[in-house]
Design a protein around this motif. Structure first.
Motif, short mmCIF file in Angstrom:
data_model
loop_
_atom_site.label_atom_id
_atom_site.label_comp_id
_atom_site.label_asym_id
_atom_site.label_seq_id
_atom_site.Cartn_x
_atom_site.Cartn_y
_atom_site.Cartn_z
N LEU A 33 -9.01 -5.16 7.26
CA LEU A 33 -7.57 -5.08 7.08
C LEU A 33 -7.12 -3.62 7.16
CD1 LEU A 33 -7.23 -7.57 4.12
CD2 LEU A 33 -6.30 -7.91 6.41
N PRO A 34 -5.92 -3.38 7.68
CA PRO A 34 -5.44 -2.00 7.74
C PRO A 34 -5.24 -1.43 6.35
CG PRO A 34 -3.70 -3.55 8.33
CD PRO A 34 -4.97 -4.34 8.26
N PRO A 35 -5.42 -0.12 6.18
CA PRO A 35 -5.36 0.50 4.85
C PRO A 35 -3.92 0.78 4.41
CG PRO A 35 -5.90 2.16 6.49
CD PRO A 35 -5.84 0.83 7.23
N VAL A 36 -3.13 -0.29 4.26
CA VAL A 36 -1.70 -0.11 3.98
C VAL A 36 -1.45 0.60 2.64
CG1 VAL A 36 -0.98 -2.06 5.40
CG2 VAL A 36 -1.54 -2.44 2.99
N GLU A 37 -2.38 0.46 1.69
CA GLU A 37 -2.19 1.09 0.38
C GLU A 37 -2.23 2.62 0.48
OE1 GLU A 37 -1.33 -0.65 -2.20
OE2 GLU A 37 -1.63 -2.59 -1.22
N HIS A 38 -2.79 3.14 1.57
CA HIS A 38 -2.95 4.59 1.70
C HIS A 38 -1.90 5.20 2.62
CE1 HIS A 38 -6.73 4.34 -0.46
NE2 HIS A 38 -7.15 3.40 0.38
N TRP A 39 -1.04 4.38 3.21
CA TRP A 39 0.00 4.92 4.08
C TRP A 39 1.24 5.29 3.27
CZ3 TRP A 39 -0.63 0.32 7.99
CH2 TRP A 39 -1.80 0.52 8.74
N ASN A 40 1.92 6.30 3.69
CA ASN A 40 3.12 6.74 2.98
C ASN A 40 4.25 7.02 3.98
OD1 ASN A 40 4.68 7.48 0.74
ND2 ASN A 40 4.13 9.63 0.97
N PRO A 41 4.69 5.98 4.70
CA PRO A 41 5.76 6.18 5.68
C PRO A 41 7.13 6.20 4.99
CG PRO A 41 5.14 3.89 5.64
CD PRO A 41 4.22 4.59 4.68
N PRO A 42 8.16 6.65 5.69
CA PRO A 42 9.51 6.61 5.11
C PRO A 42 10.04 5.18 5.04
CG PRO A 42 9.60 7.35 7.39
CD PRO A 42 8.14 7.29 7.03
N PHE A 43 10.89 4.93 4.04
CA PHE A 43 11.56 3.63 3.95
C PHE A 43 12.66 3.59 4.99
CE2 PHE A 43 15.02 1.10 1.83
CZ PHE A 43 14.44 -0.14 2.07
N CYS A 44 12.64 2.56 5.83
CA CYS A 44 13.58 2.44 6.94
C CYS A 44 14.61 1.33 6.72
CB CYS A 44 12.83 2.21 8.25
SG CYS A 44 11.72 3.57 8.68
N GLY A 45 14.71 0.81 5.49
CA GLY A 45 15.70 -0.22 5.19
C GLY A 45 15.09 -1.59 5.08
N ASP A 46 15.95 -2.57 4.86
CA ASP A 46 15.52 -3.97 4.72
C ASP A 46 15.67 -4.68 6.06
OD1 ASP A 46 15.02 -3.68 2.00
OD2 ASP A 46 17.10 -4.13 1.48
N ILE A 47 14.76 -5.60 6.30
CA ILE A 47 14.80 -6.42 7.49
C ILE A 47 15.08 -7.86 7.05
CG2 ILE A 47 12.31 -6.88 7.51
CD1 ILE A 47 12.41 -6.66 10.57
N ASP A 48 15.77 -8.64 7.87
CA ASP A 48 16.13 -10.01 7.50
C ASP A 48 14.93 -10.94 7.72
OD1 ASP A 48 17.38 -12.31 6.79
OD2 ASP A 48 18.76 -12.39 8.48
#
Length: 207
Positions: A33-48
């Motif tokens: 699985l990708p290491p999503v817990e270690h990524w720190n990208p910017p919040f780009c808003g909510d998606i529907d």
């Protein structure tokens, strides 16, 4: 209250780009699985996008019918301390709605007996999880009807709601044990006893 920000990627072209970026992080369910817990990208808003209580994924109000696509999105989910759930890639973080738990445990297999018993669950998105010290079960009494809802820790802060047919299978495996000085109805897996409810309450329900 301010309206939730809707990300520019809420249109079809940008969703396709998100799919492409997510696909670049995972090449199938047999890969790590990708290491999503270690990524720190910017919040780009909510998606529907919403995960309903039965585990069905919706985008722009329409069910996502392609299971490989649902599986792909499920691998880049992250729930944070604020209680919200996000789709996360190395370059963006998008908020989605989750009605209950993001996953549903739809199948149970049992190996061993007694202290050696292991309960293995399969989720609706293909995760296989052994309940135990690292993947705990917990039980919630919910609503006016006192509905029993079991949850299984899958990864990070993400859980699976145990589907009702599987919950009945789980109940058949229960035993009465003393936990912290109280007789509890509990289920055992991976050397751990998981309390369901006080044995006295179970007796009252069965009366």
């Amino acid at each position: 209250m301010a309206e939730a920000q809707i990300a520019p990627s809420a249109d079809a072209d940008s969703l396709a780009a998100l799919i492409s970026r997510a696909a670049g992080q995972t090449n199938g369910k047999d890969t790590p699985l990708p290491p999503v817990e270690h990524w720190n990208p910017p919040f780009c808003g909510d998606i529907d996008m919403e995960i309903r209580a039965d585990g069905t994924w919706f985008y722009l109000g329409t069910p996502i019918g392609r299971q490989p696509l649902v599986r792909l999105f499920s691998t880049v989910l992250r729930r944070e301390e604020d209680g919200k759930t996000y789709l996360v890639t190395p370059v963006e973080k998008l908020g989605i709605r989750v009605a209950d738990a993001p996953f549903v445990a739809v199948e149970l297999s049992v190996t061993g007996r007694g202290d050696g018993q292991v309960l293995t669950f399969r989720t609706n998105v293909g995760d296989v999880v052994e309940a135990g010290a690292d993947h705990r079960l917990h039980f919630v009494i919910h609503g006016d009807n006192s509905e029993l809802k079991p949850y299984l820790h899958v990864r990070g802060r993400l859980e699976a709601l145990v589907a009702r047919p599987v919950m009945y299978e789980l109940a058949e495996l229960g035993e009465v044990a003393v936990i912290d000085g109280v007789e509890m109805f509990a289920v055992r897996s991976g050397g751990v006893l998981f309390p369901v409810m006080p044995a006295a309450e179970l007796a009252a329900l069965s009366a």
